[in-house]
Scaffold this active site. Structure first.
Site, PDB file in Angstrom:
ATOM      1  N   GLY A 127      -9.134 -19.683  52.227  1.00 12.36           N
ATOM      2  CA  GLY A 127     -10.086 -20.778  52.107  1.00 12.36           C
ATOM      3  C   GLY A 127     -10.177 -21.259  50.680  1.00 12.36           C
ATOM      4  O   GLY A 127      -9.374 -20.870  49.814  1.00 12.36           O
ATOM      5  N   GLY A 128     -11.166 -22.117  50.436  1.00 11.85           N
ATOM      6  CA  GLY A 128     -11.320 -22.688  49.116  1.00 11.85           C
ATOM      7  C   GLY A 128     -11.631 -21.651  48.056  1.00 11.85           C
ATOM      8  O   GLY A 128     -11.329 -21.836  46.872  1.00 11.85           O
ATOM      9  N   ASP A 181     -24.304 -21.926  52.089  1.00  9.18           N
ATOM     10  CA  ASP A 181     -23.063 -22.438  52.672  1.00  9.18           C
ATOM     11  C   ASP A 181     -22.905 -21.959  54.106  1.00  9.18           C
ATOM     12  O   ASP A 181     -21.850 -21.469  54.502  1.00  9.18           O
ATOM     13  CB  ASP A 181     -21.860 -22.016  51.826  1.00  9.18           C
ATOM     14  CG  ASP A 181     -20.594 -22.827  52.158  1.00  9.18           C
ATOM     15  OD1 ASP A 181     -20.730 -23.938  52.723  1.00  9.18           O
ATOM     16  OD2 ASP A 181     -19.488 -22.360  51.858  1.00  9.18           O
ATOM     17  N   LYS A 226     -11.075  -9.677  49.534  1.00  7.49           N
ATOM     18  CA  LYS A 226     -10.995 -11.107  49.225  1.00  7.49           C
ATOM     19  C   LYS A 226     -10.568 -11.282  47.779  1.00  7.49           C
ATOM     20  O   LYS A 226     -11.267 -10.883  46.848  1.00  7.49           O
ATOM     21  CB  LYS A 226     -12.347 -11.792  49.479  1.00  7.49           C
ATOM     22  CG  LYS A 226     -12.296 -13.291  49.170  1.00  7.49           C
ATOM     23  CD  LYS A 226     -13.442 -14.067  49.801  1.00  7.49           C
ATOM     24  CE  LYS A 226     -14.767 -13.743  49.189  1.00  7.49           C
ATOM     25  NZ  LYS A 226     -15.845 -14.618  49.686  1.00  7.49           N
ATOM     26  N   VAL A 231      -8.054 -13.772  51.905  1.00  5.60           N
ATOM     27  CA  VAL A 231      -8.608 -12.523  52.435  1.00  5.60           C
ATOM     28  C   VAL A 231      -7.468 -11.699  53.022  1.00  5.60           C
ATOM     29  O   VAL A 231      -6.659 -12.203  53.809  1.00  5.60           O
ATOM     30  CB  VAL A 231      -9.688 -12.795  53.509  1.00  5.60           C
ATOM     31  CG1 VAL A 231     -10.232 -11.464  54.052  1.00  5.60           C
ATOM     32  CG2 VAL A 231     -10.820 -13.635  52.930  1.00  5.60           C
TER      33      VAL A 231
END
Length: 440
Positions: free
Chosen positions: A21-22, A139, A41, A26
């Site tokens: 992801g941004g 988020d 991560k 992971v």
């Protein structure tokens, strides 16, 4: 970038990538000291020799680790450790064989309301516990809701969370959160609190049931943020017993939303087939008193957060209006069904502006309305909210959005838009005034 088989911090053996992801990659990994499977991560630091970027990534990792240490909950992904390896920060978390809610909806399509109530109640319980600890997630989105095969659901990624006494990425003026799921106050000013998580969870559950976020997911980020900051979400069509609760969670005023604890209790009630009484809002409706048209902020809806982006990417956002349209059609209507429309520019920036059109009925009110005008040369409309636009040549027509079709005598409703102008276009200063309004 780390690779398969690499030993991180002398302890965690990377196996295979399980997500990206941004914020980073992971990995599934093996903790060779405790002989267990974990998720690791690797936070992004791909900024060359930018020491500031590396420090920011490390700060983010440390913040998430500190926040996780304050929150231990069966429906929140646990962070075990924060380590560095080759100047790269890593978060070590529990490994949860699961799919994100976004992947689940992509695979199955919109989910039944009762199933959404079950998984939503679990997420709400974790967020309620976080709020009790002074932690705001910031988020909440489908990609951060993880669902196992047996239905266990956990909220992940507290990487941009803010706990009491902690700094936050937005202290540097960067938008925190995913645009389609931001609350109006986050889209407008960046100031968030527990009610913002309530809104974002409501938007997430709305997506799970409807298959789309409440304000759409256009590629035009600025237009999306403006819509979130000033529009009303379309009422859900498939929510059944969750419809009233979702709309309560998506109320524009943070003070009028239920608390996360109330959301958890209401979702649990729906999941168990019991009645759920949604807390009433203060008397704030979509209809406005005559002469009290909704006042949008004079600053851009995302002033301070994205004003610079408007110039940087040269985004042309909308379309402008010509006010010399004859009102003959509206004037020909019977007095009891007349309506009036008044346009005003509420914001402007190089190459574009934002406007609002207030619709007022004559005596007796109206059930259905349409506003018509001609577009000036060089003006173009790209986004309209609280109305349904149709373009016929140079003419633009905006009908009611359904929920705001009926306007009582003595009240008003409004729709908004963003507009772009070419360098040769008529001046924005000429935009404004009366427009043709046709009832019915």
């Amino acid at each position: 970038m780390s690779g398969e088989g690499e030993l991180v911090a002398g302890r965690y053996r990377l196996s295979d990538r399980v997500g990206r992801g941004g914020m980073g990659v992971v990995w599934r990994a093996h903790d060779e000291r405790l002989d267990r499977v974990v998720a690791v991560k690797e936070l992004r630091t791909d900024h060359g020799d930018d020491d500031t970027a590396h420090e920011a990534a490390l700060e983010r990792a440390m913040r998430e680790g500190r926040v996780a240490a304050r929150l231990r909950h069966p429906h929140a992904v646990t962070v075990h450790d924060v380590v560095t390896h080759g100047h790269t920060p890593f978060l070590v978390m529990e490994f949860l064989p699961s799919r994100s809610l976004s992947a689940l909806v992509a695979d199955r399509g919109p989910l039944p309301a009762e199933e959404v109530a079950v998984l939503g109640a679990q997420v709400a319980s974790a967020l309620a516990a976080a709020h009790a600890e002074g932690i705001v997630h910031r988020d909440v989105k489908p990609g951060n809701v993880l669902v196992t095969d047996d239905g266990t659901t956990k909220i992940a990624d507290f990487g941009i969370s803010r706990a009491d006494g902690e700094g936050t990425i937005t202290d540097r003026g960067v938008i925190a959160g995913t645009p389609a799921y931001l609350s109006p106050e986050a889209a407008d000013s960046g100031r968030v609190g527990p009610p913002s998580d309530v809104f974002s969870l409501g938007a997430t559950l709305y997506f799970a049931i409807e298959g789309v976020p409440p304000f759409g997911d256009t590629g035009n980020t600025i237009a999306l943020l403006v819509r979130i900051a000033h529009a009303q979400p379309a009422p859900p069509r498939n929510a059944g017993p969750l419809a009233e609760l979702l709309l309560a969670m998506l109320r524009r005023d943070p003070d009028e939303r239920p608390t996360m604890r109330q959301v958890r209790e209401l979702l649990t009630a729906v999941a168990e087939g019991r009645s759920a009484s949604v807390p009433r809002a203060h008397p704030r409706t979509r209809l406005l008193p005559v002469g009290a048209a909704r006042r949008l902020p004079r600053r851009a809806a995302v002033t301070g957060l994205v004003a610079g982006a408007l110039v940087a990417v040269g985004m042309a956002l909308g379309a402008a209006l010509n006010t010399d349209r004859s009102l003959g059609e509206a004037a020909a209507q019977p007095a009891a069904s007349k309506c009036e429309a008044e346009l005003r520019v509420t914001n402007r920036w190089p190459g574009g502006y934002q406007g609002e059109v207030v619709v007022k009925p004559g005596s007796g009110g109206v059930v259905g309305w349409e506003v018509r005008w001609s577009l000036p040369e060089g003006h173009r409309v790209s986004d309209v909210w609280n109305g349904t636009p149709t373009r016929l040549g140079d003419d633009l027509r905006v009908r009611d959005a359904g929920w705001n079709a009926a306007v009582r005598q003595g009240s008003a409703t409004a729709f908004g838009f963003v507009a772009s102008t070419s360098p040769e276009a008529d001046s924005v200063d000429e935009v404004g005034g009366s427009l043709a309004c046709v009832p019915g």
